[in-house]
Scaffold this motif. Structure first.
Motif, PDB file in Angstrom:
ATOM      1  N   GLU A 343       0.834  -1.201   0.000  1.00  0.00           N
ATOM      2  CA  GLU A 343       0.000   0.000   0.000  1.00  0.00           C
ATOM      3  C   GLU A 343       0.872   1.256   0.000  1.00  0.00           C
ATOM      4  OE1 GLU A 343      -3.750  -0.003   2.297  1.00  0.00           O
ATOM      5  OE2 GLU A 343      -2.976  -1.860   3.191  1.00  0.00           O
ATOM      6  N   ASN A 344       0.193   2.384  -0.082  1.00  0.00           N
ATOM      7  CA  ASN A 344       0.873   3.677  -0.122  1.00  0.00           C
ATOM      8  C   ASN A 344       1.833   3.763  -1.307  1.00  0.00           C
ATOM      9  OD1 ASN A 344       1.155   6.282   0.994  1.00  0.00           O
ATOM     10  ND2 ASN A 344       3.099   5.726   1.961  1.00  0.00           N
ATOM     11  N   VAL A 345       1.432   3.144  -2.419  1.00  0.00           N
ATOM     12  CA  VAL A 345       2.257   3.130  -3.625  1.00  0.00           C
ATOM     13  C   VAL A 345       1.982   4.387  -4.445  1.00  0.00           C
ATOM     14  CG1 VAL A 345       2.715   1.903  -5.775  1.00  0.00           C
ATOM     15  CG2 VAL A 345       2.374   0.617  -3.647  1.00  0.00           C
ATOM     16  N   ARG A 346       3.053   4.980  -4.959  1.00  0.00           N
ATOM     17  CA  ARG A 346       2.936   6.216  -5.724  1.00  0.00           C
ATOM     18  C   ARG A 346       3.856   6.157  -6.937  1.00  0.00           C
ATOM     19  NH1 ARG A 346       4.123   7.876  -0.594  1.00  0.00           N
ATOM     20  NH2 ARG A 346       6.196   8.566  -1.296  1.00  0.00           N
ATOM     21  N   PRO A 347       3.615   7.019  -7.938  1.00  0.00           N
ATOM     22  CA  PRO A 347       4.568   7.126  -9.054  1.00  0.00           C
ATOM     23  C   PRO A 347       5.965   7.434  -8.536  1.00  0.00           C
ATOM     24  CG  PRO A 347       2.541   8.296  -9.575  1.00  0.00           C
ATOM     25  CD  PRO A 347       2.434   7.893  -8.131  1.00  0.00           C
ATOM     26  N   GLY A 348       6.952   6.871  -9.203  1.00  0.00           N
ATOM     27  CA  GLY A 348       8.332   7.036  -8.775  1.00  0.00           C
ATOM     28  C   GLY A 348       8.862   5.841  -8.008  1.00  0.00           C
ATOM     29  N   MET A 349       7.975   4.924  -7.635  1.00  0.00           N
ATOM     30  CA  MET A 349       8.383   3.690  -6.958  1.00  0.00           C
ATOM     31  C   MET A 349       8.437   2.547  -7.976  1.00  0.00           C
ATOM     32  SD  MET A 349       5.933   3.772  -3.580  1.00  0.00           S
ATOM     33  CE  MET A 349       5.993   5.103  -2.378  1.00  0.00           C
ATOM     34  N   PRO A 350       9.334   1.573  -7.776  1.00  0.00           N
ATOM     35  CA  PRO A 350       9.333   0.409  -8.663  1.00  0.00           C
ATOM     36  C   PRO A 350       7.967  -0.269  -8.758  1.00  0.00           C
ATOM     37  CG  PRO A 350      11.315   0.419  -7.339  1.00  0.00           C
ATOM     38  CD  PRO A 350      10.454   1.539  -6.812  1.00  0.00           C
ATOM     39  N   ALA A 351       7.238  -0.316  -7.642  1.00  0.00           N
ATOM     40  CA  ALA A 351       5.932  -0.979  -7.638  1.00  0.00           C
ATOM     41  C   ALA A 351       4.921  -0.264  -8.519  1.00  0.00           C
ATOM     42  CB  ALA A 351       5.393  -1.080  -6.215  1.00  0.00           C
ATOM     43  N   PHE A 352       5.161   0.992  -8.830  1.00  0.00           N
ATOM     44  CA  PHE A 352       4.270   1.730  -9.725  1.00  0.00           C
ATOM     45  C   PHE A 352       4.835   1.791 -11.138  1.00  0.00           C
ATOM     46  CE2 PHE A 352       2.307   5.231 -11.896  1.00  0.00           C
ATOM     47  CZ  PHE A 352       1.019   5.304 -11.379  1.00  0.00           C
ATOM     48  N   ASP A 353       6.134   2.008 -11.265  1.00  0.00           N
ATOM     49  CA  ASP A 353       6.733   2.297 -12.563  1.00  0.00           C
ATOM     50  C   ASP A 353       7.182   1.064 -13.325  1.00  0.00           C
ATOM     51  OD1 ASP A 353       6.403   4.955 -11.869  1.00  0.00           O
ATOM     52  OD2 ASP A 353       8.491   5.207 -11.218  1.00  0.00           O
ATOM     53  N   GLU A 354       7.559   0.004 -12.618  1.00  0.00           N
ATOM     54  CA  GLU A 354       8.145  -1.169 -13.247  1.00  0.00           C
ATOM     55  C   GLU A 354       7.140  -2.320 -13.305  1.00  0.00           C
ATOM     56  OE1 GLU A 354      11.669  -2.111 -11.043  1.00  0.00           O
ATOM     57  OE2 GLU A 354      12.495  -0.079 -11.203  1.00  0.00           O
ATOM     58  N   GLU A 355       7.538  -3.370 -13.977  1.00  0.00           N
ATOM     59  CA  GLU A 355       6.731  -4.592 -13.977  1.00  0.00           C
ATOM     60  C   GLU A 355       7.188  -5.480 -12.830  1.00  0.00           C
ATOM     61  OE1 GLU A 355       5.095  -7.960 -17.037  1.00  0.00           O
ATOM     62  OE2 GLU A 355       7.150  -7.272 -17.346  1.00  0.00           O
ATOM     63  N   LEU A 356       6.283  -5.782 -11.912  1.00  0.00           N
ATOM     64  CA  LEU A 356       6.550  -6.726 -10.833  1.00  0.00           C
ATOM     65  C   LEU A 356       6.020  -8.089 -11.267  1.00  0.00           C
ATOM     66  CD1 LEU A 356       7.137  -4.096  -9.345  1.00  0.00           C
ATOM     67  CD2 LEU A 356       5.977  -5.022  -7.341  1.00  0.00           C
ATOM     68  N   PHE A 357       6.945  -8.969 -11.670  1.00  0.00           N
ATOM     69  CA  PHE A 357       6.565 -10.230 -12.291  1.00  0.00           C
ATOM     70  C   PHE A 357       6.496 -11.331 -11.245  1.00  0.00           C
ATOM     71  CE2 PHE A 357       6.802 -13.403 -15.796  1.00  0.00           C
ATOM     72  CZ  PHE A 357       5.867 -12.810 -16.631  1.00  0.00           C
ATOM     73  N   GLY A 358       5.472 -11.250 -10.415  1.00  0.00           N
ATOM     74  CA  GLY A 358       5.281 -12.222  -9.354  1.00  0.00           C
ATOM     75  C   GLY A 358       4.101 -11.808  -8.502  1.00  0.00           C
ATOM     76  N   PRO A 359       3.794 -12.538  -7.435  1.00  0.00           N
ATOM     77  CA  PRO A 359       2.534 -12.361  -6.701  1.00  0.00           C
ATOM     78  C   PRO A 359       2.529 -11.182  -5.732  1.00  0.00           C
ATOM     79  CG  PRO A 359       3.791 -14.144  -5.717  1.00  0.00           C
ATOM     80  CD  PRO A 359       4.570 -13.696  -6.926  1.00  0.00           C
ATOM     81  N   VAL A 360       2.783  -9.988  -6.246  1.00  0.00           N
ATOM     82  CA  VAL A 360       2.766  -8.767  -5.442  1.00  0.00           C
ATOM     83  C   VAL A 360       1.747  -7.800  -6.043  1.00  0.00           C
ATOM     84  CG1 VAL A 360       4.075  -6.780  -4.616  1.00  0.00           C
ATOM     85  CG2 VAL A 360       5.175  -9.033  -4.768  1.00  0.00           C
ATOM     86  N   ALA A 361       0.770  -7.392  -5.238  1.00  0.00           N
ATOM     87  CA  ALA A 361      -0.249  -6.442  -5.685  1.00  0.00           C
ATOM     88  C   ALA A 361       0.060  -5.077  -5.087  1.00  0.00           C
ATOM     89  CB  ALA A 361      -1.638  -6.907  -5.252  1.00  0.00           C
TER      90      ALA A 361
END
Length: 451
Positions: A343-361
């Motif tokens: 949670e608390n994900v924003r632009p500029g973070m890998p979790a927002f900008d990149e592809e997370l290829f695995g079981p992470v929402a």
């Protein structure tokens, strides 16, 4: 040597000798020779082995599913579903290929004018490990029915699947070397693309691999289709029916243990429903059954390799450093990655900008519908977006606000033989499946006959 092993228990499966340069040269020559014959087959003749292929896939669905589960950790139920989807693909093109490739009449002042669709030649497919059968057949079935021949360079960790596919095409009755698996390294792939007999290339994989191969294809002026990565947005508006769609949204992220280019990666939820959404999503994650991919009860298996799990964990860690918060999961044991909520994900973070290829929402809070669309479109990728809402008319208005290759309302983004599939921006170009897919590797020839 190429060594494959089961990512669930690290037990070795098999070892294979890579092809030498001379062997690859022989494969290309044989594929070219077969093309000169196969292109002359009428559509009725081409459809005979395609029908046999579908039948063999159906009969052997458990065998091929077990092989996939062993090589890359796919839960067995999902692996069976993958093989069955391949049967649907074969049946679809068996029924429609002749119409898709029929001459298209165009009215001009000529006595007769039309577009004919002629095969190109040998087509190279560079394919990934996450859907070892589906990704290959999605490319190969229409390519072969158009009259081309196919060379497959598969991911090395699914070499058993690659060779099983080659044997499958032979047993179905396709001419020898109509479909050939080459056990090649990256340098040899460059040589294959440069070869005069290879006329086009199709890639499904990462943006890095796609960019490299697209550059090579461009250097030698060869057409290519690139189906690359994505960080698909799942937009959830305040009127979404969570009772009806929560299972779909969880599956959209966790299918294939999260290892899917079209998986929902960024959940963009409007503020009024945010807390309820997170609570429900978290509860669903807790109920997913971890276990041996070979077990029918397993929902979440393992990632395909331990290094992939470590890379994903690093992306999460870098996101946390920038302010993201792990509210569930994030335990890693070798190739197993616990379903995770960020949670608390924003632009500029890998979790927002990149592809997370695995079981992470990754969950992002939007203040309103307008901001949810802005956040969804804020991506270097453009594979697909899904929107959940009861307001279908508002969803129609939102379609052109998202510059992706697909826009699904009240369902997860998925590939369907009847619909074109592909992306924009860093997600690639070109289309697979449907009428558009079978037209990617043909010469659209203008014919003008004047009496």
């Amino acid at each position: 040597m190429i060594h494959t092993k089961n990512p669930y228990n690290n037990e070795p499966i098999a070892s294979y000798a890579p092809h030498t340069d001379a062997q690859i040269e022989a494969c290309i020559e044989k594929a070219h020779t077969t093309f000169s014959q196969w292109r002359g087959y009428g559509m009725e003749e081409r459809l005979v082995p395609m029908g046999a292929l579908a039948k063999l896939l159906l009969e052997r669905s458990r065998r091929y599913a077990s092989l996939m589960s062993q090589e890359m950790g796919k839960p067995i139920q999902q692996a069976v579903a993958e093989v069955e989807k391949c049967v649907w693909l074969c049946d679809f093109y068996h029924e429609n290929a002749e119409d898709f490739l029929a001459d298209e009449l165009i009215e001009t002042e000529a006595g007769e004018s039309f577009i004919s669709y002629d095969p190109l030649g040998v087509v190279l497919g560079v394919m990934p490990w996450n859907y070892p059968f589906w990704q290959v057949l999605r490319f190969a079935v229409p390519t072969l029915l158009a009259g081309n021949t196919v060379l497959l360079k598969h991911a090395s960790n699914v070499t058993g699947s690659a060779l099983a596919l080659e044997e499958l095409f032979k047993e179905a009755g396709f001419p020898e070397a109509a479909f050939t698996t080459v056990l090649a390294n990256h340098g040899q792939v460059a040589h294959i693309i440069a070869h005069a007999h290879v006329r086009a290339v199709s890639v499904t994989g990462s943006g890095t691999a796609g960019s490299h191969i697209a550059k090579l294809a461009g250097q030698f002026v060869k057409p290519s289709v690139m189906e690359l990565g994505g960080n698909n947005a799942c937009i959830v508006w305040e009127d979404a029916d969570l009772d009806a769609h929560m299972d779909t949204m969880v599956n959209a992220r966790m299918q294939n243990t999260g290892q899917s280019c079209i998986a929902a990666k960024r959940f963009i939820v409007t503020e009024p429903i945010y807390d309820d959404f997170v609570a429900r999503f978290k509860e669903k994650l807790k109920n997913l059954k971890r276990g041996d991919p070979a077990s029918e009860a397993t929902d979440i298996g393992v990632m395909a390799r331990e290094d992939l799990a470590r890379e994903l964990q690093q992306q999460v860690a870098r996101s946390v450093e920038k302010g993201a918060v792990v509210t569930h999961g994030n335990t890693v044991e070798k190739a197993y990655y616990e379903p995770t909520l960020l949670e608390n994900v924003r632009p500029g973070m890998p979790a927002f900008d990149e592809e997370l290829f695995g079981p992470v929402a990754a969950v992002i809070k939007a203040k309103d519908r307008a901001e949810s669309l802005e956040l969804a479109a804020n991506s270097k990728f453009g594979l697909g977006t899904m929107l959940f809402t009861r307001d279908v008319e508002a969803a129609r208005w939102a379609i052109d606000q998202i510059p992706d290759g697909a826009f699904f309302v009240n369902d997860m983004v998925k590939s369907d033989p009847r619909l074109p599939f592909g992306g924009t921006k860093m997600s690639g170009y070109g289309r697979e499946l449907s009428r558009e897919g079978i037209h990617e590797f043909v010469n659209k020839k203008t014919v003008y006959l004047k009496p």
